[in-house]
Design a protein around this motif. Structure first.
Motif, PDB file in Angstrom:
ATOM      1  N   PHE A 299     -66.311 -60.212  26.662  1.00  0.00           N
ATOM      2  CA  PHE A 299     -64.962 -60.100  27.204  1.00  0.00           C
ATOM      3  C   PHE A 299     -64.658 -58.630  27.457  1.00  0.00           C
ATOM      4  O   PHE A 299     -63.876 -57.988  26.748  1.00  0.00           O
ATOM      5  N   ASP A 300     -65.294 -58.096  28.497  1.00  0.00           N
ATOM      6  CA  ASP A 300     -65.224 -56.663  28.756  1.00  0.00           C
ATOM      7  C   ASP A 300     -64.131 -56.289  29.756  1.00  0.00           C
ATOM      8  O   ASP A 300     -63.967 -55.118  30.089  1.00  0.00           O
ATOM      9  N   ARG A 301     -63.384 -57.269  30.269  1.00  0.00           N
ATOM     10  CA  ARG A 301     -62.265 -57.013  31.173  1.00  0.00           C
ATOM     11  C   ARG A 301     -61.034 -57.715  30.622  1.00  0.00           C
ATOM     12  O   ARG A 301     -61.098 -58.893  30.281  1.00  0.00           O
ATOM     13  N   MET A 302     -59.920 -56.984  30.563  1.00  0.00           N
ATOM     14  CA  MET A 302     -58.686 -57.564  30.047  1.00  0.00           C
ATOM     15  C   MET A 302     -57.598 -57.487  31.116  1.00  0.00           C
ATOM     16  O   MET A 302     -57.466 -56.469  31.805  1.00  0.00           O
ATOM     17  N   VAL A 303     -56.848 -58.582  31.245  1.00  0.00           N
ATOM     18  CA  VAL A 303     -55.744 -58.642  32.201  1.00  0.00           C
ATOM     19  C   VAL A 303     -54.489 -59.055  31.450  1.00  0.00           C
ATOM     20  O   VAL A 303     -54.471 -60.092  30.778  1.00  0.00           O
ATOM     21  N   LEU A 304     -53.451 -58.256  31.556  1.00  0.00           N
ATOM     22  CA  LEU A 304     -52.180 -58.549  30.898  1.00  0.00           C
ATOM     23  C   LEU A 304     -51.397 -59.577  31.718  1.00  0.00           C
ATOM     24  O   LEU A 304     -51.094 -59.349  32.894  1.00  0.00           O
ATOM     25  N   VAL A 305     -51.095 -60.701  31.095  1.00  0.00           N
ATOM     26  CA  VAL A 305     -50.219 -61.712  31.703  1.00  0.00           C
ATOM     27  C   VAL A 305     -48.887 -61.608  30.962  1.00  0.00           C
ATOM     28  O   VAL A 305     -48.702 -62.194  29.900  1.00  0.00           O
ATOM     29  N   ALA A 306     -47.989 -60.837  31.530  1.00  0.00           N
ATOM     30  CA  ALA A 306     -46.743 -60.509  30.838  1.00  0.00           C
ATOM     31  C   ALA A 306     -45.654 -61.526  31.170  1.00  0.00           C
ATOM     32  O   ALA A 306     -45.920 -62.603  31.725  1.00  0.00           O
ATOM     33  N   LEU A 307     -44.419 -61.191  30.819  1.00  0.00           N
ATOM     34  CA  LEU A 307     -43.299 -62.083  31.116  1.00  0.00           C
ATOM     35  C   LEU A 307     -43.195 -62.309  32.621  1.00  0.00           C
ATOM     36  O   LEU A 307     -43.494 -61.415  33.418  1.00  0.00           O
ATOM     37  N   PRO A 308     -42.777 -63.496  33.028  1.00  0.00           N
ATOM     38  CA  PRO A 308     -42.682 -63.775  34.472  1.00  0.00           C
ATOM     39  C   PRO A 308     -41.669 -62.867  35.157  1.00  0.00           C
ATOM     40  O   PRO A 308     -40.580 -62.604  34.619  1.00  0.00           O
ATOM     41  N   ASP A 309     -42.040 -62.384  36.333  1.00  0.00           N
ATOM     42  CA  ASP A 309     -41.135 -61.564  37.124  1.00  0.00           C
ATOM     43  C   ASP A 309     -40.120 -62.479  37.824  1.00  0.00           C
ATOM     44  O   ASP A 309     -40.206 -63.698  37.712  1.00  0.00           O
ATOM     45  N   PRO A 310     -39.115 -61.904  38.533  1.00  0.00           N
ATOM     46  CA  PRO A 310     -38.076 -62.761  39.133  1.00  0.00           C
ATOM     47  C   PRO A 310     -38.624 -63.878  40.019  1.00  0.00           C
ATOM     48  O   PRO A 310     -38.160 -65.024  39.936  1.00  0.00           O
ATOM     49  N   GLU A 311     -39.591 -63.555  40.873  1.00  0.00           N
ATOM     50  CA  GLU A 311     -40.152 -64.582  41.751  1.00  0.00           C
ATOM     51  C   GLU A 311     -40.827 -65.685  40.934  1.00  0.00           C
ATOM     52  O   GLU A 311     -40.702 -66.874  41.243  1.00  0.00           O
ATOM     53  N   ALA A 312     -41.537 -65.285  39.880  1.00  0.00           N
ATOM     54  CA  ALA A 312     -42.195 -66.272  39.025  1.00  0.00           C
ATOM     55  C   ALA A 312     -41.164 -67.125  38.288  1.00  0.00           C
ATOM     56  O   ALA A 312     -41.348 -68.342  38.130  1.00  0.00           O
ATOM     57  N   ARG A 313     -40.070 -66.506  37.856  1.00  0.00           N
ATOM     58  CA  ARG A 313     -39.038 -67.275  37.144  1.00  0.00           C
ATOM     59  C   ARG A 313     -38.412 -68.321  38.063  1.00  0.00           C
ATOM     60  O   ARG A 313     -38.162 -69.455  37.645  1.00  0.00           O
ATOM     61  N   VAL A 314     -38.164 -67.958  39.294  1.00  0.00           N
ATOM     62  CA  VAL A 314     -37.631 -68.929  40.261  1.00  0.00           C
ATOM     63  C   VAL A 314     -38.605 -70.087  40.438  1.00  0.00           C
ATOM     64  O   VAL A 314     -38.211 -71.257  40.466  1.00  0.00           O
ATOM     65  N   SER A 315     -39.887 -69.756  40.561  1.00  0.00           N
ATOM     66  CA  SER A 315     -40.916 -70.785  40.745  1.00  0.00           C
ATOM     67  C   SER A 315     -40.988 -71.719  39.532  1.00  0.00           C
ATOM     68  O   SER A 315     -41.101 -72.941  39.681  1.00  0.00           O
TER      69      SER A 315
END
Length: 419
Positions: A299-315
Motif C-alpha cells: 500500500f505505497d499510495r495513499m488517497v485522502l477521502v475527506a468530508l464530502p464537498d458541497p457538490e458531493a453533499r447535494v448528490s
C-alpha cells in the motif's frame, strides 16, 4: 481474556477499532455458538448502541436472552452439537492440519472452500462480495481532488501501460483510501472497479479470521488466488487496519501476527503474481496500519477521502431522498448547512426527516411529503460524527508526520481551520 484464539483476536481488533460493527457481530455469533450467552449479551448492548435498529443484532439479542431464560435450553444445544459433529472432521481440530496438502489431494475438481464459524463449507465467492459494478467515477458527486488522485496513481497507468513503462511507473502494489468514517471509501473503490471494467471483490476481516491455527492465513491466500483467477479484479479490503494492524501491537496474538505476515507475502511483487489484480484498502486509521504494509509494492499510495464537498453533499442528499415523497426541499441550502457532516451523517438526516414526515402522516391518516421543516428538525437532532476522528488526525499531523506521509491530510486540515 478468553481461551478461544479467534475470539481473542477479534476482541484485540475491537479494542483498537471499537466502531467495527461487522467484527462485533462476528464476536457475538461466536460467543452464542459456544453457549457464552451472558458475554454475547454484553456485546449486543454495545452493538445496539452503535446501530439501534440492526436486525441481525436484535435477532442475536433475542436468541441469547431466550437461551439464558431457559427457553432455548436443551433443544438449541442439541441442534448445535449435531450440526458441529456433522460438519467438522476430527482432523480439522488438529492445530497441525495441513490445508495445503488437503488441497493438493482434492485438486481442481472441487475448489477449496471457505469455512464459517461452524465449519460449514462455502462455495467460492460466498466469502466477501463479488460483483461487476455498473457505476463509474462519473456517478461519484464532487470529490474532484480524489478523482484526480485516482487518475494519477491508478487509472492513468492502467489505461496507458506504455507511457507508464516509459516513465518507470505502474499500477502494481496497493492503493490505500483513508479518511473519516462514513465518507464513501467503499463507494469510491467500487466506482474504480466500474471504471476499469473489472470485477469487484470486497473483503472484511470477519471473512478471513478463523479459530483453527493456520486457517486465517489459508483463507487470505485463497482470497488472493480467487482474485488472480478472476482478473481483472479490484480486490478491496475494508478496514485494512483491523487485518493489517501494527505487529508491534500484537505481541499477545501470534495468530493475528501470522495473518499480517501472510498479507505481506501475498502483496509482495517479488513473490506473488498479481497482474490484473488492483488492490485497494480502506481505513479510518492509516496510522495503525503496519509500516511494512506501506512499503513500495504494497500500500505505497495513499488517497485522502475527506468530508464530502458541497457538490458531493447535494448528490448524497438527492440519492437518499430520491425514492421518498418530497416537497419544496432546497438541496443546495441543506448542503450549505452541513459542511462538517459525513455521507453517513447526511443519510441519517434524510432518514430522520422521513420518519418525522411518516409519523405525521400516521397521525393524520394522509401521506405528507418530506419538507424543509422536517430536514431542519432532523438537522437539529443530528450532530457531525467525525469530531473524534479529526482530533486523532490532528495529533498525527502534529506529532507523527516526520516522513511527510500525512502532508495531504495536514493541508486539508489547514483549509478547514481557515474557514
Amino acid at each position: 481474556m478468553t481461551d478461544d484464539p479467534v475470539i481473542a483476536n477479534l476482541l484485540t481488533v475491537l479494542d483498537a477499532n471499537p466502531e467495527l460493527l461487522p467484527v462485533r457481530i462476528s464476536v457475538i455469533e461466536l460467543l452464542a455458538a459456544r453457549g457464552r450467552h451472558a458475554e454475547a449479551l454484553s456485546q449486543c448492548a454495545t452493538a445496539l448502541a452503535q446501530d439501534p435498529v440492526n436486525a441481525q443484532v436484535t435477532a442475536l439479542l433475542q436468541r441469547c436472552t431466550a437461551a439464558l431464560a431457559g427457553a432455548a435450553g436443551e433443544s438449541a444445544a442439541a441442534a448445535l452439537a449435531s450440526t458441529t459433529s456433522a460438519a467438522v472432521e476430527p482432523e480439522a481440530a488438529d492445530s497441525g492440519y495441513d490445508w495445503e496438502a488437503a488441497e493438493e489431494q482434492v485438486g481442481d475438481i472441487i475448489q477449496p472452500a471457505f469455512v464459517n464459524e461452524r465449519s460449514e463449507p462455502y462455495a467460492e465467492g460466498d466469502v466477501g462480495l463479488f460483483e461487476r459494478p455498473k457505476l463509474t467515477l462519473a456517478d461519484v458527486g464532487g470529490m474532484e481532488h480524489v478523482k484526480q488522485q485516482l487518475e494519477l496513481s491508478l487509472l492513468g497507468p492502467v489505461r496507458n501501460p506504455e507511457l507508464a513503462k516509459a516513465f518507470g511507473t505502474s499500477a502494481r502494489g496497493g492503493l490505500l483510501l483513508y479518511g473519516p468514517p462514513g465518507c464513501g471509501k467503499t463507494f469510491v473503490a467500487s466506482a474504480v472497479a466500474g471504471e476499469l471494467g473489472a470485477n469487484f471483490y470486497a473483503i472484511e476481516i470477519a471473512d478471513i479470521l478463523n479459530w483453527y491455527t493456520g486457517r486465517s492465513e489459508y483463507n487470505l491466500k485463497q482470497v488472493f488466488r480467487t482474485a488472480r483467477r478472476k482478473a481483472p479484479c479490484v480486490l478491496f479490503f475494508d478496514e485494512i487496519d483491523a487485518l493489517g494492524h501494527k505487529r508491534s501491537h500484537l505481541s499477545g496474538s501470534s495468530s493475528l501476527r501470522s495473518t499480517v505476515n501472510q498479507l505481506l507475502t501475498e502483496m509482495d511483487s517479488m513473490t506473488s503474481d498479481n497482474e490484473g489484480v488492483y488492490i485497494i484498502g480502506a481505513t479510518n486509521h492509516p496510522w495503525d496500519v503496519d509500516v511494512a504494509l506501506r512499503r513500495p509494492g504494497r500500500f505505497d499510495r495513499m488517497v485522502l477521502v475527506a468530508l464530502p464537498d458541497p457538490e458531493a453533499r447535494v448528490s448524497i442528499l438527492r440519492h437518499h431522498l430520491k425514492d421518498r415523497p418530497v416537497e419544496g426541499i432546497d438541496l443546495n441550502a441543506v448542503a450549505a448547512r452541513t459542511e462538517s457532516y459525513s455521507g453517513a451523517d447526511l443519510a441519517q438526516i434524510c432518514k430522520s426527516a422521513t420518519q418525522l414526515a411518516m409519523a405525521d402522516s400516521i397521525r393524520t391518516g394522509a401521506v405528507r411529503p418530506v419538507r424543509m421543516d422536517d430536514i431542519a428538525a432532523a438537522l437539529a437532532q443530528t450532530r457531525p460524527s467525525t469530531g473524534a476522528w479529526f482530533e486523532s488526525a490532528r495529533n498525527v499531523v502534529e506529532f507523527a508526520n516526520n516522513d511527510g506521509s500525512y502532508d495531504e491530510l495536514a493541508a486539508y486540515m489547514r483549509t478547514r481551520d481557515n474557514r
